[in-house]
Design an enzyme around this catalytic site. Structure first.
Site, PDB file in Angstrom:
ATOM      1  N   LYS A 199      45.971  29.073  46.173  1.00  0.00           N
ATOM      2  CA  LYS A 199      44.579  29.214  46.203  1.00  0.00           C
ATOM      3  C   LYS A 199      44.390  29.761  44.811  1.00  0.00           C
ATOM      4  CE  LYS A 199      41.191  31.500  46.713  1.00  0.00           C
ATOM      5  NZ  LYS A 199      40.327  31.668  45.680  1.00  0.00           N
ATOM      6  N   GLU A 274      50.437  41.795  41.926  1.00  0.00           N
ATOM      7  CA  GLU A 274      50.261  41.959  40.379  1.00  0.00           C
ATOM      8  C   GLU A 274      48.608  42.305  40.152  1.00  0.00           C
ATOM      9  OE1 GLU A 274      52.666  42.452  38.342  1.00  0.00           O
ATOM     10  OE2 GLU A 274      54.235  41.382  40.040  1.00  0.00           O
ATOM     11  N   CYS A 308      45.105  41.328  31.949  1.00  0.00           N
ATOM     12  CA  CYS A 308      45.457  42.271  33.007  1.00  0.00           C
ATOM     13  C   CYS A 308      46.124  43.606  31.883  1.00  0.00           C
ATOM     14  CB  CYS A 308      46.236  42.162  33.899  1.00  0.00           C
ATOM     15  SG  CYS A 308      47.950  41.269  33.389  1.00  0.00           S
ATOM     16  N   GLU A 405      38.887  49.926  35.187  1.00  0.00           N
ATOM     17  CA  GLU A 405      39.240  48.679  34.547  1.00  0.00           C
ATOM     18  C   GLU A 405      38.038  47.754  34.241  1.00  0.00           C
ATOM     19  OE1 GLU A 405      41.246  45.272  36.642  1.00  0.00           O
ATOM     20  OE2 GLU A 405      42.427  45.011  34.816  1.00  0.00           O
TER      21      GLU A 405
HETATM   22  P1  NAD Z   1      39.941  39.137  42.411  1.00  0.00           P
HETATM   23  O1  NAD Z   1      40.761  40.111  43.086  1.00  0.00           O
HETATM   24  O2  NAD Z   1      38.576  39.038  42.464  1.00  0.00           O
HETATM   25  O3  NAD Z   1      40.531  37.827  42.838  1.00  0.00           O
HETATM   26  C1  NAD Z   1      41.934  37.198  42.636  1.00  0.00           C
HETATM   27  C2  NAD Z   1      42.229  36.063  43.845  1.00  0.00           C
HETATM   28  O4  NAD Z   1      42.003  36.567  44.990  1.00  0.00           O
HETATM   29  C3  NAD Z   1      41.058  34.927  43.393  1.00  0.00           C
HETATM   30  O5  NAD Z   1      41.769  33.585  43.801  1.00  0.00           O
HETATM   31  C4  NAD Z   1      40.159  35.124  44.620  1.00  0.00           C
HETATM   32  O6  NAD Z   1      39.380  34.072  45.163  1.00  0.00           O
HETATM   33  C5  NAD Z   1      40.947  35.949  45.852  1.00  0.00           C
HETATM   34  N1  NAD Z   1      40.610  36.723  46.878  1.00  0.00           N
HETATM   35  C6  NAD Z   1      39.239  37.339  46.500  1.00  0.00           C
HETATM   36  N2  NAD Z   1      39.157  38.041  47.868  1.00  0.00           N
HETATM   37  C7  NAD Z   1      40.003  37.768  48.704  1.00  0.00           C
HETATM   38  C8  NAD Z   1      40.419  38.050  49.853  1.00  0.00           C
HETATM   39  N3  NAD Z   1      39.625  38.764  50.678  1.00  0.00           N
HETATM   40  N4  NAD Z   1      41.577  37.540  50.499  1.00  0.00           N
HETATM   41  C9  NAD Z   1      42.391  36.742  49.847  1.00  0.00           C
HETATM   42  N5  NAD Z   1      42.038  36.462  48.363  1.00  0.00           N
HETATM   43  C10 NAD Z   1      41.154  36.967  48.091  1.00  0.00           C
HETATM   44  O7  NAD Z   1      40.346  39.115  40.719  1.00  0.00           O
HETATM   45  P2  NAD Z   1      39.912  38.450  39.525  1.00  0.00           P
HETATM   46  O8  NAD Z   1      38.605  39.133  39.385  1.00  0.00           O
HETATM   47  O9  NAD Z   1      39.986  36.927  39.915  1.00  0.00           O
HETATM   48  O10 NAD Z   1      41.055  38.727  38.560  1.00  0.00           O
HETATM   49  C11 NAD Z   1      40.811  39.924  37.623  1.00  0.00           C
HETATM   50  C12 NAD Z   1      41.724  40.787  38.204  1.00  0.00           C
HETATM   51  O11 NAD Z   1      43.344  40.544  38.061  1.00  0.00           O
HETATM   52  C13 NAD Z   1      41.860  42.136  37.191  1.00  0.00           C
HETATM   53  O12 NAD Z   1      41.893  43.445  37.980  1.00  0.00           O
HETATM   54  C14 NAD Z   1      43.344  42.020  36.333  1.00  0.00           C
HETATM   55  O13 NAD Z   1      43.529  43.339  36.111  1.00  0.00           O
HETATM   56  C15 NAD Z   1      44.073  41.367  37.502  1.00  0.00           C
HETATM   57  N6  NAD Z   1      45.250  40.748  36.882  1.00  0.00           N
HETATM   58  C16 NAD Z   1      46.475  40.996  37.193  1.00  0.00           C
HETATM   59  C17 NAD Z   1      47.574  40.609  36.386  1.00  0.00           C
HETATM   60  C18 NAD Z   1      49.008  41.369  36.531  1.00  0.00           C
HETATM   61  O14 NAD Z   1      49.640  40.704  36.363  1.00  0.00           O
HETATM   62  N7  NAD Z   1      48.967  42.516  37.139  1.00  0.00           N
HETATM   63  C19 NAD Z   1      47.228  39.557  35.766  1.00  0.00           C
HETATM   64  C20 NAD Z   1      46.241  38.889  35.553  1.00  0.00           C
HETATM   65  C21 NAD Z   1      44.954  39.670  36.257  1.00  0.00           C
END
Ligand code: NAD
Length: 501
Positions: A199, A274, A308, A405
């Site tokens: 997804k 992550e 991240c 963040e």
């Molecule tokens: P997000 O949590 O909004 O979304 C991530 C994914 O989850 C997307 O595909 C989204 O559609 C999906 N999603 C959203 N709600 C959901 C639900 N209820 N159930 C299942 N899936 C759902 O994050 P974002 O805004 O896309 O990304 C930014 C975040 O990602 C930041 O917090 C960043 O630090 C983190 N990040 C972490 C790492 C790591 O390796 N630790 C790497 C990259 C990004």
């Protein structure tokens, strides 16, 4: 520079016609629309122009994708490791052959300057597939000398372990570095013999769709990879809760990570998370300023801070505070902002209007809280979703801008007087993803490496990664590790065997 579809690389013009017309679900090796033709627009964040339509998968589309993954599991698991490795290596070759197309798609979707995709992220994705091609042929169990005293006459108890694929994996990824983060999940999962339902993030689905095409071309059997695009709260939530999914490999925000964890309870899925970060860069007075000033600036402004592991909290020893802060502010002011497809762009927009509003909200509240914007602190330009590179001073440790963040080009700076104080400040965050330490002293570096609670510590560098290195965090930055040999553990179960023979 406005996005002009005619100027895109020919391969991408064809791809956008082929896939970004709402026909982007890939289930059981077949492309199709979502139920009822549901879709949504995907936009170029630099201009706000619609670049395509993305299918919005329904619950029954997710059902079909999970069923396809389940159906392909036995065959893929039985595929010889060398054959799985050959296909993974071929996928890497195909990504590499299309590196310029893929970098352009990432820019179009996410806004990043071309060089970020071309020289860092897409090569990173290639290396993930190559590294895990090797791991497919290195899966091993153990033989154990047990003390079981059940020994019928003439027989012996033999004990050993084998490793087996976890099963059907739901891979849910964010928008900031779409292709490489996707590769970090698909490559080890498939090396281990798992099948996957992917997804992608709603703002950045294009490179995942192109990757699915390339993986099919590489000979990946139908059903081993399935892609369901859609909104997080709908498609993502249904996938995370699906009873036929065995494991969730999630990268995203800490808040969504909690929702995913809740959804996993239904059938006790394996979960790796992550999540977010608020990583400190710590500058000691003996640091080599020639690499430190650009290093700590790049740690936050690379990809507009949408990383991240970005170094979003800067701690500088008071004796060099002004020198470092002036250098970083000058670096920020000198950055060329523009459309990521323009060759001289150093920083692009943030991913979406929604995210720009979120970042702006943090900046406005920081101003109200009494912080000073040394540079930036507001939107940039009239069009698109640009945020000016921002350096924030006059902050207190309990301010929102220090603790939360922001995930944008926003650096908060604080001074410190001694090592003990900075360790306490660095560790006061709820996050524990990464940190960097800038010093020429071996003993200071070692003390920081051991005292800082984070998944990764860099010395005199920041955000260096490699397919061989595990990435992940402690505290609210998540559970488990992606990348590196450790990632294979996410996708393999132990089976214990006791045989009386
Ligand atoms: P997000 O949590 O909004 O979304 C991530 C994914 O989850 C997307 O595909 C989204 O559609 C999906 N999603 C959203 N709600 C959901 C639900 N209820 N159930 C299942 N899936 C759902 O994050 P974002 O805004 O896309 O990304 C930014 C975040 O990602 C930041 O917090 C960043 O630090 C983190 N990040 C972490 C790492 C790591 O390796 N630790 C790497 C990259 C990004």
């Amino acid at each position: 520079m406005a996005f002009d579809p005619i100027k895109l690389r020919p391969g991408n013009v064809e791809f956008l016609v082929r896939r970004a017309q709402g026909e982007g679900l890939f289930i059981g090796g077949v492309w199709g629309q979502a139920e009822g033709g549901a879709d949504f627009a995907t936009l170029d964040p630099a201009t706000g122009i619609e670049t395509g339509r993305i299918a919005a998968a329904s619950a029954s589309d997710v059902d079909a994708a999970v069923a396809a993954a389940r159906g392909a599991l036995a065959g893929w698991r039985a595929t010889m490791p060398v054959e799985r490795a050959r296909i993974l290596w071929k996928i890497a070759d195909l990504i590499e052959a299309h590196i310029d197309d893929l970098a352009e798609l990432e820019t179009l979707d996410q806004g990043k300057p071309l060089f970020v995709g071309r020289w860092a992220e897409i090569p990173g994705a290639v290396n993930q597939f190559r590294f895990f091609a090797g791991q497919a042929m290195a899966i091993e169990g153990q033989t154990l000398e047990s003390s079981i005293n059940y020994q019928p006459a003439g027989r012996q108890m033999r004990t050993w372990t084998v490793r087996e694929p976890v099963g059907v994996v739901a891979a849910i990824v964010p928008w900031n570095s779409p292709l490489v983060l996707t590769a970090m999940k698909l490559a080890p999962a498939m090396a281990a013999g798992c099948t996957v339902v992917l997804k992608p993030a709603e703002d950045t689905s294009l490179s995942a769709l192109r990757l699915a095409e390339l993986m099919a071309e590489a000979g990946l059997p139908a059903g081993v990879l399935n892609v369901v695009t859609g909104l997080g709260g709908q498609t993502g939530a249904v996938l995370a809760a699906h009873p036929q999914v065995d494991k969730i490999a999630f990268t995203g925000s800490t808040a969504t990570g909690r929702a995913v964890l809740d959804a996993a309870k239904t059938n006790f899925k394996r979960v790796t998370l992550e999540l977010g970060g608020k990583s400190p860069s710590i500058v000691f007075p003996d640091a080599d300023m020639g690499i430190t000033v650009p290093g700590v600036a790049n740690a936050i402004f690379f990809n507009g801070g949408q990383v991240c592991i970005a170094g979003s909290r800067l701690y500088v020893h008071r004796s060099v505070h002004d020198e470092v802060v002036e250098g970083v502010a000058a670096y920020a002011k000198g950055l060329k902002l523009g459309h990521g497809l323009a060759p001289d762009t150093q920083m692009g927009p943030v991913v979406s209007a929604r995210h720009a509003e979120r970042v702006e909200g943090f900046l406005n509240r920081a101003k109200t809280d009494g912080a000073t914007m040394l540079t930036g602190g507001e939107r940039f330009g009239d069009a698109g979703t640009f945020i000016a590179p921002t350096v924030v001073v006059d902050v207190k440790p309990d301010m929102e801008i220090v603790r939360e963040e922001v995930f944008g080009p926003v650096l908060v700076v604080q001074a410190f007087d001694d090592a003990e104080e900075v360790v306490a400040a660095a560790n006061s965050s709820e996050y524990g993803l990464a940190a960097s330490v800038w010093t020429e002293s071996l003993s200071t570096a070692h003390r920081m490496i051991s005292d800082i609670r984070a998944g990764t510590v860099w010395v005199n560098s920041h955000a260096m990664y490699d397919a061989s290195l595990a990435i992940g965090g402690v505290k609210q930055s998540g559970w488990g590790r992606d990348s590196g040999r450790q990632a294979m553990d996410n996708y393999l179960e132990w089976k214990t065997v006791c045989a009386c023979v």
